[in-house]
Design a protein around this motif. Structure first.
Motif, PDB file in Angstrom:
ATOM      1  N   GLY A   1       0.795  -1.230   0.000  1.00 11.97           N
ATOM      2  CA  GLY A   1       0.000   0.000   0.000  1.00 11.97           C
ATOM      3  C   GLY A   1       0.821   1.270   0.000  1.00 11.97           C
ATOM      4  O   GLY A   1       0.292   2.374   0.098  1.00 11.97           O
ATOM      5  N   HIS A   2       2.143   1.124  -0.088  1.00 10.80           N
ATOM      6  CA  HIS A   2       3.033   2.284  -0.100  1.00 10.80           C
ATOM      7  C   HIS A   2       3.648   2.505  -1.487  1.00 10.80           C
ATOM      8  O   HIS A   2       3.611   1.609  -2.338  1.00 10.80           O
ATOM      9  N   SER A   3       4.207   3.699  -1.653  1.00 11.79           N
ATOM     10  CA  SER A   3       5.020   3.985  -2.837  1.00 11.79           C
ATOM     11  C   SER A   3       6.398   4.447  -2.393  1.00 11.79           C
ATOM     12  O   SER A   3       6.558   4.988  -1.306  1.00 11.79           O
ATOM     13  N   ILE A   4       7.365   4.221  -3.260  1.00 13.69           N
ATOM     14  CA  ILE A   4       8.722   4.709  -2.999  1.00 13.69           C
ATOM     15  C   ILE A   4       8.762   6.218  -3.229  1.00 13.69           C
ATOM     16  O   ILE A   4       8.207   6.730  -4.206  1.00 13.69           O
TER      17      ILE A   4
ATOM     18  N   MET B   1       6.177   5.467   1.514  1.00 11.90           N
ATOM     19  CA  MET B   1       5.059   6.234   2.077  1.00 11.90           C
ATOM     20  C   MET B   1       3.723   5.707   1.575  1.00 11.90           C
ATOM     21  O   MET B   1       3.628   5.277   0.421  1.00 11.90           O
ATOM     22  N   PRO B   2       2.681   5.778   2.410  1.00 15.61           N
ATOM     23  CA  PRO B   2       1.362   5.335   1.960  1.00 15.61           C
ATOM     24  C   PRO B   2       1.007   6.044   0.644  1.00 15.61           C
ATOM     25  O   PRO B   2       1.078   7.269   0.558  1.00 15.61           O
ATOM     26  N   THR B   3       0.649   5.257  -0.357  1.00 17.78           N
ATOM     27  CA  THR B   3       0.459   5.802  -1.703  1.00 17.78           C
ATOM     28  C   THR B   3      -0.520   6.973  -1.730  1.00 17.78           C
ATOM     29  O   THR B   3      -0.272   7.978  -2.401  1.00 17.78           O
ATOM     30  N   ALA B   4      -1.568   6.865  -0.958  1.00 24.38           N
ATOM     31  CA  ALA B   4      -2.599   7.911  -0.987  1.00 24.38           C
ATOM     32  C   ALA B   4      -2.045   9.265  -0.542  1.00 24.38           C
ATOM     33  O   ALA B   4      -2.540  10.313  -0.959  1.00 24.38           O
ATOM     34  N   ARG B   5      -1.038   9.252   0.317  1.00 27.24           N
ATOM     35  CA  ARG B   5      -0.505  10.510   0.821  1.00 27.24           C
ATOM     36  C   ARG B   5       0.934  10.763   0.385  1.00 27.24           C
ATOM     37  O   ARG B   5       1.604  11.658   0.900  1.00 27.24           O
ATOM     38  N   ALA B   6       1.402   9.935  -0.551  1.00 22.88           N
ATOM     39  CA  ALA B   6       2.819  10.011  -0.925  1.00 22.88           C
ATOM     40  C   ALA B   6       3.176  11.374  -1.518  1.00 22.88           C
ATOM     41  O   ALA B   6       4.214  11.949  -1.184  1.00 22.88           O
TER      42      ALA B   6
END
Length: 603
Positions: free
Chosen positions: A383-386, A558-563
DNA sequence: CAGGTTAGCACC
DNA sequence: AAACGGTGCTAACCTG
């Protein structure tokens, strides 16, 4: 209980080995009298804290005159009392506490967060006094070096010899003896105990020697060390399937190309001697020699032959690369991985003379950047992005700020392209971006920061020496403030033997290499810009997302929605103003893998 | 033969 | 006058 007496600086000091719960009562009595400050150390099975079967063996507490060794490997009350002591004591003195805290966190379950606020590390202290190891002419930074220099040379030799001696007794290596040595071994216990007495004594001696300008850095360095241990502990998630497949593919590549090289008579492509021999037999002219007189087979020569479609050179290069990539990176990750599929870096926050960090475990500073393949092994959490935040032209901006060069400051103020500016100074105002001339400008900019001259520029650009000299002269003419600053720093370093950086760090400069003072200044101040930025982002609550610091960059999951939001927040926290120059940052949001930052086609 | 050194190649 | 700074890792090589 067993007690040994050792003499340090003429004082008799005692090492007590706790052997029963009755002894433990005596230890508690000692702790009660020393609650204000205790020196602390651990002995473990090795250095790979997050590996399977890792164990804490001994825990030691002490002061300047007395040490107590607890055999916590036996469990029971030894553990309980260790935990109670660590929680109760007001100040913990140690040498490289980052290591011991990670161990305690992992093996006893005390969160490092509880210990860091009361930590005092004599290694940090030592590195603020002299960051150099003995090979570079410094006091050295190992406990042995510090004991030798500040306390007692004979004792230092004993410390050095001890584990080798025990290793011989056990017919094993120094690296393996720590898990094999008997918990009751007298010398093992004595020296485990001494490792608290030494830091306890060093603290007071070193305290007086820290340059006034650097005193403010003591707390700063403890905070940086703290944040980095959290990154070490958290680790970086590995894409196991991808990494295993990559390992296999590289292995196949290596075998295929090694076989081709063997057909040319080269059994081992990793032996430079053999490669040189075959090249000579094929009529290639090798004239450069290494400092020890061997024929040099540089990458440039191989590259040139590869361009000419030389089958042997191609095979050598491909086989070497496949092996290097597999052993150094991919298999390294697989070996380093813990039970949860995560790799743990070990960040040495004050490694280089300039204070630059180094990272082992995940050698994050040296992973191939030209290609996404290796970095694709690491992925963001579910559920995260780099996310990556780095500084824009950090070192050149720092150079502009510290030198006060008007042209350079102005260039950054108006967001001009500094490489173009240098190229235009050298070749005329008509020069455009992404041309040969532009590249020469860029190379010259970096060469000057590194302390290089026309020779280096010529080598890297392919220009003749005379042409390169003109570019360098044009640089010096366009940025006179930089040249003056370099001269000033070189003179200061010759006068004092050191320079003091913008943030107060004292850096020794070799007399024979006064020209490197500028680079030390820029590299070190840049390191501190990054660290200050990381601390601000940490304090703003972004610590849990941090994965690795890489020179002028912080890598996060970081959580993708807030990345997108988070990346911009971190970028804002990390940006810094030095005098007239804004050290701006760039935020980048990738996808699932670290590799995604290096190619638009990679997830 | 363990442990240190050298060479070569990654990165900023 | 000119001067390339810093790191890690591996394999090969050297040494006591």
């Amino acid at each position: 209980m067993q007690t040994w007496t050792i003499h340090v600086q003429g004082d008799p000091v005692r090492v007590h080995r706790v052997e029963s719960y009755e002894d433990l009562e005596l230890f508690k009595e000692f702790v009660r009298k020393n609650l204000r400050v205790l020196a602390f150390d651990t002995e473990t099975t090795g250095l790979d804290i997050y590996s399977r079967g890792y164990r804490l063996r001994l825990v030691q507490f002490g002061n300047k005159n007395e040490a107590w060794v607890l055999p916590v490997e036996l469990g029971g009350d030894y553990i309980t009392v260790t935990i109670q002591t660590l929680m109760a004591v007001e100040k913990i003195v140690g040498k490289n506490l980052a290591f011991d805290f990670k161990v305690i966190d992992r093996c006893l379950g005390i969160p490092m967060e509880k210990l860091w606020p009361k930590a005092f590390d004599v290694e940090i202290q030592a590195k603020l006094i002299d960051p150099r190891d003995t090979l570079k002419g410094g006091i050295g930074v190992s406990l042995e070096d510090l004991v030798r220099h500040y306390l007692d040379p004979n004792l230092a030799d004993n410390v050095k010899g001890l584990m080798s001696k025990i290793a011989k007794e056990y017919k094993t290596t120094k690296a393996k003896v720590f898990e094999k040595v008997d918990l009751n071994h007298p010398e093992y216990n004595i020296y485990a105990g001494m490792d608290t007495i030494f830091p306890a004594r060093l603290e007071g001696i070193q305290n007086k020697l820290i340059p006034a300008s650097a005193v403010q850095l003591i707390h700063f360095e403890h905070e940086i060390a703290e944040v980095c241990t959290y990154m070490d502990r958290g680790g970086f998630l590995l894409d196991l399937e991808y990494t295993q497949n990559l390992s296999m593919e590289l292995h196949e590549d290596e075998e295929k190309y090694s076989e081709i090289a063997a057909r040319f008579g080269c059994e081992n492509v990793n032996s430079t001697d053999q490669v040189a021999e075959v090249l000579l037999s094929r009529g290639v002219v090798l004239k450069d020699r290494t400092p020890t007189g061997k024929l040099q087979v540089s990458k440039t020569i191989l590259d040139k032959l590869v361009k000419e479609n030389d089958e042997f050179a191609i095979a050598v290069q491909k086989a070497k690369k496949a092996r290097k990539w597999r052993t150094t990176w991919v298999d390294g990750f697989l070996n380093n991985m813990d039970d949860n599929g995560r790799c743990h870096a070990s960040i040495n926050t004050l490694q280089a003379r300039t204070g630059r960090m180094s990272i082992t475990g995940i050698p994050a500073q040296t992973l191939p950047a030209s290609d996404y393949t290796i970095r694709k092994c690491f992925v963001a959490e579910e559920g995260h992005s780099i996310v990556s935040v780095d500084y824009k032209g950090q070192e050149l901006r720092v150079l502009a700020a510290l030198s006060g060069d008007k042209t350079m400051i102005d260039a950054f103020k108006h967001d001009l392209n500094l490489h173009l500016l240098t190229a235009q100074a050298a070749f005329g105002e008509h020069v455009l971006k992404d041309t040969k001339e532009y590249k020469a400008g860029k190379i010259t900019n970096f060469a000057r920061v590194f302390g290089g001259g026309a020779k280096v520029v010529a080598e890297q650009t392919g220009l003749t020496f005379m042409q390169a000299k003109k570019v360098v002269e044009a640089f010096d003419k366009r940025y006179p403030g930089v040249t003056n600053y370099a001269d000033k720093l070189a003179k200061l370093s010759e006068r004092d033997g050191y320079i003091t950086t913008y943030f107060g760090r004292r850096l020794p400069v070799d007399h024979s290499r006064a020209y490197s003072a500028l680079n030390y200044m820029v590299q070190s101040s840049s390191r501190d810009v990054t660290c200050r930025g990381i601390l601000r982002a940490y304090r703003a609550g972004f610590g849990p997302y941090m994965r690795l610091p890489v020179h002028d960059e912080i890598l996060m999951s970081m959580p993708t929605a807030r990345a997108e939001w988070g990346a911009n927040e971190v970028a804002r926290h990390m940006s810094e103003t030095i005098g007239p120059v804004f050290i701006d940052t760039d935020a980048e949001v990738g996808r699932r893998s670290w590799g995604s930052l290096y190619s638009p086609d990679v997830d």
